[in-house]
Enzyme design. Structure first.
Site, PDB file in Angstrom:
ATOM      1  N   THR A   4      21.903 110.057  93.276  1.00 44.48           N
ATOM      2  CA  THR A   4      21.193 111.309  92.704  1.00 44.48           C
ATOM      3  C   THR A   4      22.032 112.379  92.593  1.00 44.48           C
ATOM      4  O   THR A   4      21.459 113.389  92.151  1.00 44.48           O
ATOM      5  CB  THR A   4      20.279 111.416  94.243  1.00 44.48           C
ATOM      6  OG1 THR A   4      21.199 111.613  95.342  1.00 44.48           O
ATOM      7  CG2 THR A   4      19.399 110.718  94.351  1.00 44.48           C
TER       8      THR A   4
ATOM      9  N   HIS B 241      28.260 112.227  99.766  1.00 46.15           N
ATOM     10  CA  HIS B 241      28.462 113.305 100.744  1.00 46.15           C
ATOM     11  C   HIS B 241      28.374 112.835 101.880  1.00 46.15           C
ATOM     12  O   HIS B 241      28.580 111.517 102.109  1.00 46.15           O
ATOM     13  CB  HIS B 241      27.349 114.235 100.623  1.00 46.15           C
ATOM     14  CG  HIS B 241      25.912 113.777 100.783  1.00 46.15           C
ATOM     15  ND1 HIS B 241      25.329 113.315 101.895  1.00 46.15           N
ATOM     16  CD2 HIS B 241      24.867 113.700  99.933  1.00 46.15           C
ATOM     17  CE1 HIS B 241      24.248 112.998 101.668  1.00 46.15           C
ATOM     18  NE2 HIS B 241      23.921 113.145 100.676  1.00 46.15           N
TER      19      HIS B 241
ATOM     20  N   HIS C 208      26.373 109.852 103.555  1.00 40.82           N
ATOM     21  CA  HIS C 208      26.812 108.606 103.154  1.00 40.82           C
ATOM     22  C   HIS C 208      27.578 107.647 103.972  1.00 40.82           C
ATOM     23  O   HIS C 208      27.722 106.724 103.936  1.00 40.82           O
ATOM     24  CB  HIS C 208      27.046 108.564 101.614  1.00 40.82           C
ATOM     25  CG  HIS C 208      26.053 108.991 100.542  1.00 40.82           C
ATOM     26  ND1 HIS C 208      26.016 109.977 100.048  1.00 40.82           N
ATOM     27  CD2 HIS C 208      24.909 108.268 100.163  1.00 40.82           C
ATOM     28  CE1 HIS C 208      24.927 110.203  99.113  1.00 40.82           C
ATOM     29  NE2 HIS C 208      24.159 109.062  99.527  1.00 40.82           N
TER      30      HIS C 208
ATOM     31  N   LYS D 154      11.274 111.378 102.931  1.00 42.97           N
ATOM     32  CA  LYS D 154      10.853 112.600 101.926  1.00 42.97           C
ATOM     33  C   LYS D 154       9.397 112.938 102.075  1.00 42.97           C
ATOM     34  O   LYS D 154       8.680 112.227 102.319  1.00 42.97           O
ATOM     35  CB  LYS D 154      11.115 112.142 100.371  1.00 42.97           C
ATOM     36  CG  LYS D 154      12.587 111.545 100.373  1.00 42.97           C
ATOM     37  CD  LYS D 154      13.808 112.390 100.296  1.00 42.97           C
ATOM     38  CE  LYS D 154      15.163 111.914 100.126  1.00 42.97           C
ATOM     39  NZ  LYS D 154      15.476 110.617 100.734  1.00 42.97           N
TER      40      LYS D 154
ATOM     41  N   ARG E 268      10.883 112.945  94.353  1.00 45.40           N
ATOM     42  CA  ARG E 268      12.247 113.394  93.827  1.00 45.40           C
ATOM     43  C   ARG E 268      11.650 113.823  92.263  1.00 45.40           C
ATOM     44  O   ARG E 268      11.138 113.095  91.743  1.00 45.40           O
ATOM     45  CB  ARG E 268      13.277 112.250  93.827  1.00 45.40           C
ATOM     46  CG  ARG E 268      13.603 112.367  95.335  1.00 45.40           C
ATOM     47  CD  ARG E 268      15.071 111.243  95.131  1.00 45.40           C
ATOM     48  NE  ARG E 268      15.448 111.015  96.464  1.00 45.40           N
ATOM     49  CZ  ARG E 268      16.560 109.975  96.716  1.00 45.40           C
ATOM     50  NH1 ARG E 268      16.408 109.063  95.760  1.00 45.40           N
ATOM     51  NH2 ARG E 268      16.874 109.693  97.941  1.00 45.40           N
TER      52      ARG E 268
ATOM     53  N   GLN F  26      13.038  97.722  95.451  1.00 41.23           N
ATOM     54  CA  GLN F  26      14.168  97.378  96.308  1.00 41.23           C
ATOM     55  C   GLN F  26      14.073  96.159  97.043  1.00 41.23           C
ATOM     56  O   GLN F  26      15.124  95.466  97.195  1.00 41.23           O
ATOM     57  CB  GLN F  26      14.112  98.441  97.522  1.00 41.23           C
ATOM     58  CG  GLN F  26      15.401  98.256  98.431  1.00 41.23           C
ATOM     59  CD  GLN F  26      15.460  99.360  99.491  1.00 41.23           C
ATOM     60  OE1 GLN F  26      15.311 100.645  99.146  1.00 41.23           O
ATOM     61  NE2 GLN F  26      16.195  99.261 100.739  1.00 41.23           N
TER      62      GLN F  26
ATOM     63  N   ASP G 128      15.953 104.791 108.595  1.00 41.96           N
ATOM     64  CA  ASP G 128      14.878 104.976 107.491  1.00 41.96           C
ATOM     65  C   ASP G 128      14.649 103.862 106.568  1.00 41.96           C
ATOM     66  O   ASP G 128      13.409 103.726 105.904  1.00 41.96           O
ATOM     67  CB  ASP G 128      14.809 106.330 106.920  1.00 41.96           C
ATOM     68  CG  ASP G 128      16.113 106.458 106.370  1.00 41.96           C
ATOM     69  OD1 ASP G 128      17.211 105.661 106.248  1.00 41.96           O
ATOM     70  OD2 ASP G 128      16.037 107.369 105.256  1.00 41.96           O
TER      71      ASP G 128
ATOM     72  N   LYS H 243      20.851 119.890 110.723  1.00 45.09           N
ATOM     73  CA  LYS H 243      21.171 118.629 109.971  1.00 45.09           C
ATOM     74  C   LYS H 243      22.508 118.490 109.903  1.00 45.09           C
ATOM     75  O   LYS H 243      23.310 119.177 109.471  1.00 45.09           O
ATOM     76  CB  LYS H 243      20.271 118.718 108.805  1.00 45.09           C
ATOM     77  CG  LYS H 243      20.216 117.712 107.964  1.00 45.09           C
ATOM     78  CD  LYS H 243      19.394 117.887 106.718  1.00 45.09           C
ATOM     79  CE  LYS H 243      19.077 116.406 105.994  1.00 45.09           C
ATOM     80  NZ  LYS H 243      18.506 116.368 104.830  1.00 45.09           N
TER      81      LYS H 243
ATOM     82  N   LYS I 231      25.212 119.268 106.586  1.00 45.49           N
ATOM     83  CA  LYS I 231      24.874 120.440 105.938  1.00 45.49           C
ATOM     84  C   LYS I 231      25.775 121.856 106.493  1.00 45.49           C
ATOM     85  O   LYS I 231      25.476 121.940 107.974  1.00 45.49           O
ATOM     86  CB  LYS I 231      23.473 120.810 106.028  1.00 45.49           C
ATOM     87  CG  LYS I 231      22.607 119.567 105.175  1.00 45.49           C
ATOM     88  CD  LYS I 231      22.663 119.835 103.799  1.00 45.49           C
ATOM     89  CE  LYS I 231      21.589 118.994 103.141  1.00 45.49           C
ATOM     90  NZ  LYS I 231      21.534 119.234 101.694  1.00 45.49           N
ATOM     91  N   THR I 232      25.854 122.897 105.903  1.00 50.35           N
ATOM     92  CA  THR I 232      26.492 123.867 106.320  1.00 50.35           C
ATOM     93  C   THR I 232      25.815 125.124 105.718  1.00 50.35           C
ATOM     94  O   THR I 232      24.926 124.800 104.735  1.00 50.35           O
ATOM     95  CB  THR I 232      27.923 124.240 106.032  1.00 50.35           C
ATOM     96  OG1 THR I 232      28.275 124.287 104.681  1.00 50.35           O
ATOM     97  CG2 THR I 232      28.850 122.995 106.819  1.00 50.35           C
TER      98      THR I 232
END
Length: 428
Positions: A39, A44, A47, A81, A85, A174, A195, A230, A233-234
């Site tokens: 994506t 990040h 992962h 989600k 997307r 998948q 998930d 989360k 994330k910042t």
């Protein structure tokens, strides 16, 4: 061979495991895989749990496959989600795949022999498959009832946005990935975040129904922060593994700022330190929490693994410069972009380089040419109180003149108000 499942278990990573999986893995070298959707052109920190899972899998003597979803990335996984997307073009997917391959190569050993890691792209087996082939060879084996029972599907169908046919089919796509890798590469286990359980089990079911085969599933815990925010994330966004998107300094700071509750979990998940090493660090940390021993050990380990020892050294020196008594010489060795990265989010002001040639007194520089201070009067007052520094040196007099020689790298002046309030002046 070591016990891969037990390694995940003591580290607090294990979530779900299919019956007999641990016993099968302990029989000998096994191939298994984790999928990554392209994506973006960088992975990040979200992962990293899956990357660490593959590292442990390889270190236990097994053969890891990293599947990059050149095909599935053009569809989008509905798991977790609330909205569909945006679909990506083939060109975007290819660009993202190249970036991900570079990053995964830093973590896994891709040697050709033994249990060297293998990277595969599901576009390679989907590009020649047409729709009729897919619904005949894959779709007929999995019922709609089975697919609708999955949590990822039920939640979306119960929501306001619904679910497109494209996303509904994702678990079949998948599932076929798992079948293809099982059939052609002897991948008997798929791993992923918790998930992904529904999608993974669809693959094991397809293998059973289509070829009467047996495959296995393992999922890991989704990482959450103790304060409920989360992970990864910042305020400025995601923490990327690409140094161009998130500087090594910011990456280092992300881990260094972990809470005591979080760091005791994260050091088990995101480093390869042994149980005894971690317990020894915890004992040291608990004796002097203010020294942040666990946070430093975690930040140093993961920064070297993701970037390099040199990047870690720069990150530490940057921290020392901003929050301690670091040397100005450190800044002089950085590029202009690196200096700007360090001071990102810190107030910046443009000043005239030609005016500096003539010289500008401190009060004028800080209250008129810039608005570091609201007035010359306040500037003088703070200078008299010893609260103003320029380039790490106290300003003793409001009439002190600064010239172009003051510039760091012929471009920057660093102003401090007190110890922690920084301002960057940029001469143009």
């Amino acid at each position: 061979m070591t016990n891969f499942v037990e390694e995940l278990r003591w580290r607090g990573m294990l979530h779900d495991i299919m019956p007999n999986t641990e016993e099968k893995l302990n029989e000998g070298m096994t191939s298994g895989y984790i999928g990554f959707d392209p994506t973006a052109d960088s992975l990040h920190v979200g992962h990293l749990t899956q990357i660490m899972t593959l590292i442990h899998f390889q270190n236990a003597g097994h053969k890891p496959f990293a599947l990059v979803g050149g095909a599935t990335g053009m569809v989008g996984d509905p798991s977790g989600k609330s909205d569909e997307r945006n679909l990506q073009t083939p060109e975007m997917v290819e660009h993202n795949l190249a970036g991900m391959k570079r990053q995964l190569s830093k973590f896994l050993n891709f040697e050709d022999s033994g249990n060297g890691a293998v990277m595969v792209n599901n576009a390679d087996w989907f590009k020649n498959m047409n729709f009729l082939d897919f619904i005949r060879d894959v779709g007929k084996h999995i019922t709609v009832n089975y697919m609708m029972a999955k949590d990822s599907v039920k939640k979306r169908l119960e929501g306001d946005t619904g679910m497109s046919f494209t996303e509904f089919c994702y678990q079949l796509v998948q599932g076929f990935d798992f079948y293809y890798l099982w059939k052609n590469h002897n991948c008997i286990v798929q791993m992923g975040g918790s998930d992904q359980w529904g999608n993974i089990v669809t693959g094991t079911e397809l293998i059973r129904r289509k070829d009467s085969g047996t495959a296995y599933a393992i999922t890991t815990q989704l990482i959450k922060k103790a304060d409920g925010t989360k992970f990864g994330k910042t305020e400025s966004g995601a923490i990327w593994l690409d140094a161009e998107k998130t500087s090594p300094y910011k990456f280092y700071q992300f881990w260094l700022n972990a809470s005591d509750d979080d760091v005791k979990k994260w050091i088990r998940i995101f480093t390869l330190k042994t149980k005894s090493e971690i317990e020894a660090l915890e004992t040291e940390h608990d004796a002097a929490p203010h020294l942040r021993i666990l946070q430093k050990a975690l930040a140093e380990d993961i920064t070297v693994k993701t970037h390099s020892a040199e990047a870690l050294e720069t990150a530490i020196k940057t921290s020392e410069f901003l929050f301690g008594n670091g040397s100005l010489e450190f800044l002089k060795r950085l590029s202009d972009n690196q200096v700007l990265e360090i001071f990102e989010g810190i107030p910046q002001f443009k000043i005239s380089k030609s005016e500096l040639v003539e010289g500008i007194d401190a009060a004028t520089l800080l209250a008129e040419k810039t608005t570091v201070f609201p007035s010359k009067g306040e500037t003088k007052k703070l200078i008299q109180g010893g609260g103003v520094s320029v380039n790490k040196e106290k300003v003793a007099d409001a009439n002190q003149v600064f010239k172009s020689e003051t510039l760091i790298n012929d471009k920057f002046i660093v102003v401090q108000k007190g110890k922690k309030n920084y301002f960057l002046l940029i001469a143009e």
